[in-house]
Design a protein around this motif. Structure first.
Motif, PDB file in Angstrom:
ATOM      1  N   GLU A  80      39.017  44.469  53.009  1.00 55.26           N
ATOM      2  CA  GLU A  80      39.962  43.514  52.426  1.00 55.26           C
ATOM      3  C   GLU A  80      39.521  43.106  51.026  1.00 55.26           C
ATOM      4  OE1 GLU A  80      41.606  41.118  56.335  1.00 55.26           O
ATOM      5  OE2 GLU A  80      39.726  40.500  55.431  1.00 55.26           O
ATOM      6  N   LEU A  81      38.226  42.849  50.875  1.00 61.34           N
ATOM      7  CA  LEU A  81      37.709  42.424  49.582  1.00 61.34           C
ATOM      8  C   LEU A  81      37.871  43.522  48.538  1.00 61.34           C
ATOM      9  CD1 LEU A  81      36.325  40.168  48.045  1.00 61.34           C
ATOM     10  CD2 LEU A  81      34.138  41.065  48.796  1.00 61.34           C
ATOM     11  N   GLU A 130      42.384  42.676  41.137  1.00 60.81           N
ATOM     12  CA  GLU A 130      43.269  41.534  40.906  1.00 60.81           C
ATOM     13  C   GLU A 130      42.484  40.224  41.026  1.00 60.81           C
ATOM     14  OE1 GLU A 130      47.171  39.441  42.925  1.00 60.81           O
ATOM     15  OE2 GLU A 130      46.733  41.518  43.399  1.00 60.81           O
ATOM     16  N   GLN A 131      41.681  40.109  42.046  1.00 57.63           N
ATOM     17  CA  GLN A 131      40.905  38.890  42.259  1.00 57.63           C
ATOM     18  C   GLN A 131      39.883  38.683  41.145  1.00 57.63           C
ATOM     19  OE1 GLN A 131      39.523  39.821  46.174  1.00 57.63           O
ATOM     20  NE2 GLN A 131      41.153  38.651  47.157  1.00 57.63           N
ATOM     21  N   LYS A 132      39.294  39.775  40.684  1.00 58.76           N
ATOM     22  CA  LYS A 132      38.311  39.705  39.607  1.00 58.76           C
ATOM     23  C   LYS A 132      38.944  39.109  38.351  1.00 58.76           C
ATOM     24  CE  LYS A 132      36.886  43.599  37.743  1.00 58.76           C
ATOM     25  NZ  LYS A 132      36.157  44.847  37.450  1.00 58.76           N
ATOM     26  N   PHE A 161      37.101  30.939  35.732  1.00 58.54           N
ATOM     27  CA  PHE A 161      35.709  30.634  35.411  1.00 58.54           C
ATOM     28  C   PHE A 161      35.275  31.519  34.247  1.00 58.54           C
ATOM     29  CE2 PHE A 161      36.267  29.898  39.976  1.00 58.54           C
ATOM     30  CZ  PHE A 161      35.923  28.557  40.057  1.00 58.54           C
ATOM     31  N   ALA A 162      35.415  31.028  33.046  1.00 54.19           N
ATOM     32  CA  ALA A 162      35.168  31.824  31.842  1.00 54.19           C
ATOM     33  C   ALA A 162      33.727  32.308  31.737  1.00 54.19           C
ATOM     34  CB  ALA A 162      35.529  31.012  30.604  1.00 54.19           C
ATOM     35  N   GLN A 163      32.789  31.642  32.401  1.00 55.33           N
ATOM     36  CA  GLN A 163      31.390  32.041  32.285  1.00 55.33           C
ATOM     37  C   GLN A 163      31.062  33.321  33.045  1.00 55.33           C
ATOM     38  OE1 GLN A 163      32.449  29.368  34.094  1.00 55.33           O
ATOM     39  NE2 GLN A 163      30.993  28.783  35.671  1.00 55.33           N
ATOM     40  N   LEU A 164      31.974  33.808  33.869  1.00 54.99           N
ATOM     41  CA  LEU A 164      31.726  35.031  34.625  1.00 54.99           C
ATOM     42  C   LEU A 164      31.908  36.266  33.749  1.00 54.99           C
ATOM     43  CD1 LEU A 164      33.552  34.225  37.979  1.00 54.99           C
ATOM     44  CD2 LEU A 164      31.107  34.081  37.480  1.00 54.99           C
ATOM     45  N   THR A 165      31.011  37.223  33.921  1.00 53.51           N
ATOM     46  CA  THR A 165      31.096  38.475  33.163  1.00 53.51           C
ATOM     47  C   THR A 165      31.454  39.615  34.110  1.00 53.51           C
ATOM     48  OG1 THR A 165      28.783  39.070  33.554  1.00 53.51           O
ATOM     49  CG2 THR A 165      29.246  37.665  31.632  1.00 53.51           C
ATOM     50  N   ASP A 166      31.751  40.775  33.537  1.00 56.42           N
ATOM     51  CA  ASP A 166      32.018  41.951  34.365  1.00 56.42           C
ATOM     52  C   ASP A 166      30.813  42.268  35.238  1.00 56.42           C
ATOM     53  OD1 ASP A 166      34.636  42.444  33.576  1.00 56.42           O
ATOM     54  OD2 ASP A 166      34.018  43.687  31.885  1.00 56.42           O
ATOM     55  N   ASN A 167      29.611  42.114  34.686  1.00 50.44           N
ATOM     56  CA  ASN A 167      28.407  42.394  35.466  1.00 50.44           C
ATOM     57  C   ASN A 167      28.291  41.466  36.669  1.00 50.44           C
ATOM     58  OD1 ASN A 167      27.553  44.521  33.929  1.00 50.44           O
ATOM     59  ND2 ASN A 167      26.233  43.285  32.626  1.00 50.44           N
ATOM     60  N   ASP A 168      28.715  40.224  36.542  1.00 56.18           N
ATOM     61  CA  ASP A 168      28.681  39.293  37.663  1.00 56.18           C
ATOM     62  C   ASP A 168      29.646  39.714  38.756  1.00 56.18           C
ATOM     63  OD1 ASP A 168      26.857  37.505  36.441  1.00 56.18           O
ATOM     64  OD2 ASP A 168      28.494  36.563  35.340  1.00 56.18           O
ATOM     65  N   LEU A 169      30.713  40.377  38.386  1.00 58.07           N
ATOM     66  CA  LEU A 169      31.787  40.680  39.319  1.00 58.07           C
ATOM     67  C   LEU A 169      31.822  42.138  39.778  1.00 58.07           C
ATOM     68  CD1 LEU A 169      34.503  38.542  37.542  1.00 58.07           C
ATOM     69  CD2 LEU A 169      33.294  37.993  39.662  1.00 58.07           C
ATOM     70  N   ILE A 170      30.764  42.867  39.528  1.00 67.14           N
ATOM     71  CA  ILE A 170      30.710  44.260  39.983  1.00 67.14           C
ATOM     72  C   ILE A 170      30.627  44.266  41.498  1.00 67.14           C
ATOM     73  CG2 ILE A 170      29.286  46.343  40.074  1.00 67.14           C
ATOM     74  CD1 ILE A 170      28.527  45.800  37.168  1.00 67.14           C
ATOM     75  N   PHE A 171      31.567  44.955  42.120  1.00 74.08           N
ATOM     76  CA  PHE A 171      31.572  45.075  43.577  1.00 74.08           C
ATOM     77  C   PHE A 171      31.456  46.532  43.936  1.00 74.08           C
ATOM     78  CE2 PHE A 171      33.563  45.718  47.689  1.00 74.08           C
ATOM     79  CZ  PHE A 171      32.906  44.771  48.444  1.00 74.08           C
ATOM     80  N   VAL A 172      30.316  46.902  44.452  1.00 72.19           N
ATOM     81  CA  VAL A 172      30.070  48.256  44.913  1.00 72.19           C
ATOM     82  C   VAL A 172      29.685  48.123  46.369  1.00 72.19           C
ATOM     83  CG1 VAL A 172      28.649  50.321  44.616  1.00 72.19           C
ATOM     84  CG2 VAL A 172      29.256  48.929  42.636  1.00 72.19           C
ATOM     85  N   ARG A 208      25.147  36.165  42.933  1.00 72.21           N
ATOM     86  CA  ARG A 208      25.359  35.891  41.501  1.00 72.21           C
ATOM     87  C   ARG A 208      26.430  34.831  41.304  1.00 72.21           C
ATOM     88  NH1 ARG A 208      25.232  41.131  37.673  1.00 72.21           N
ATOM     89  NH2 ARG A 208      23.272  42.023  38.417  1.00 72.21           N
ATOM     90  N   LEU A 209      27.522  34.947  42.066  1.00 65.68           N
ATOM     91  CA  LEU A 209      28.596  33.964  41.950  1.00 65.68           C
ATOM     92  C   LEU A 209      28.114  32.585  42.398  1.00 65.68           C
ATOM     93  CD1 LEU A 209      31.681  36.003  43.214  1.00 65.68           C
ATOM     94  CD2 LEU A 209      31.080  35.426  40.867  1.00 65.68           C
ATOM     95  N   GLN A 210      27.301  32.533  43.449  1.00 68.57           N
ATOM     96  CA  GLN A 210      26.765  31.253  43.907  1.00 68.57           C
ATOM     97  C   GLN A 210      25.960  30.586  42.805  1.00 68.57           C
ATOM     98  OE1 GLN A 210      25.107  32.816  47.841  1.00 68.57           O
ATOM     99  NE2 GLN A 210      25.310  30.627  48.217  1.00 68.57           N
ATOM    100  N   ILE A 211      25.113  31.353  42.146  1.00 67.12           N
ATOM    101  CA  ILE A 211      24.283  30.802  41.077  1.00 67.12           C
ATOM    102  C   ILE A 211      25.137  30.337  39.908  1.00 67.12           C
ATOM    103  CG2 ILE A 211      22.555  31.412  39.325  1.00 67.12           C
ATOM    104  CD1 ILE A 211      21.335  33.303  41.522  1.00 67.12           C
ATOM    105  N   LYS A 212      26.056  31.180  39.445  1.00 67.90           N
ATOM    106  CA  LYS A 212      26.883  30.854  38.279  1.00 67.90           C
ATOM    107  C   LYS A 212      27.830  29.692  38.537  1.00 67.90           C
ATOM    108  CE  LYS A 212      26.407  34.161  34.969  1.00 67.90           C
ATOM    109  NZ  LYS A 212      26.895  34.424  33.655  1.00 67.90           N
ATOM    110  N   LEU A 213      28.422  29.646  39.739  1.00 65.66           N
ATOM    111  CA  LEU A 213      29.459  28.658  40.018  1.00 65.66           C
ATOM    112  C   LEU A 213      28.954  27.463  40.825  1.00 65.66           C
ATOM    113  CD1 LEU A 213      32.401  31.076  40.894  1.00 65.66           C
ATOM    114  CD2 LEU A 213      31.815  30.073  38.677  1.00 65.66           C
ATOM    115  N   GLY A 214      27.753  27.555  41.371  1.00 64.33           N
ATOM    116  CA  GLY A 214      27.199  26.463  42.151  1.00 64.33           C
ATOM    117  C   GLY A 214      27.963  26.195  43.436  1.00 64.33           C
TER     118      GLY A 214
END
Length: 61
Positions: free
Chosen positions: A5-6, A12-14, A21-32, A42-48
């Motif tokens: 599902e993810l 689209e979700q990325k 959340f403008a502070q997120l980068t492509d590297n933060d959102l890489i899903f493999v 990474r998202l937990q750290i960036k977004l708290g």
């Protein structure tokens, strides 16, 4: 939310996450496959936010 599902709507979700959340980068959102926990960490750290909060946030996009 399972991995299929993810991955199915991830592009689209990325984009929505980056808009919200403008502070997120492509590297933060890489899903493999196999990297789901690393990405969520990474998202937990960036977004708290907790993993549960992130799952709800992503599901609501």
């Amino acid at each position: 939310m399972n991995t299929t599902e993810l991955k199915g709507t991830w592009n689209e979700q990325k984009g929505k996450l980056k808009q919200r959340f403008a502070q997120l980068t492509d590297n933060d959102l890489i899903f493999v496959e196999g990297k789901k926990d690393e990405m969520l960490g990474r998202l937990q750290i960036k977004l708290g936010k907790t993993k549960e909060e992130l799952h709800k946030l992503i599901a609501s996009l």
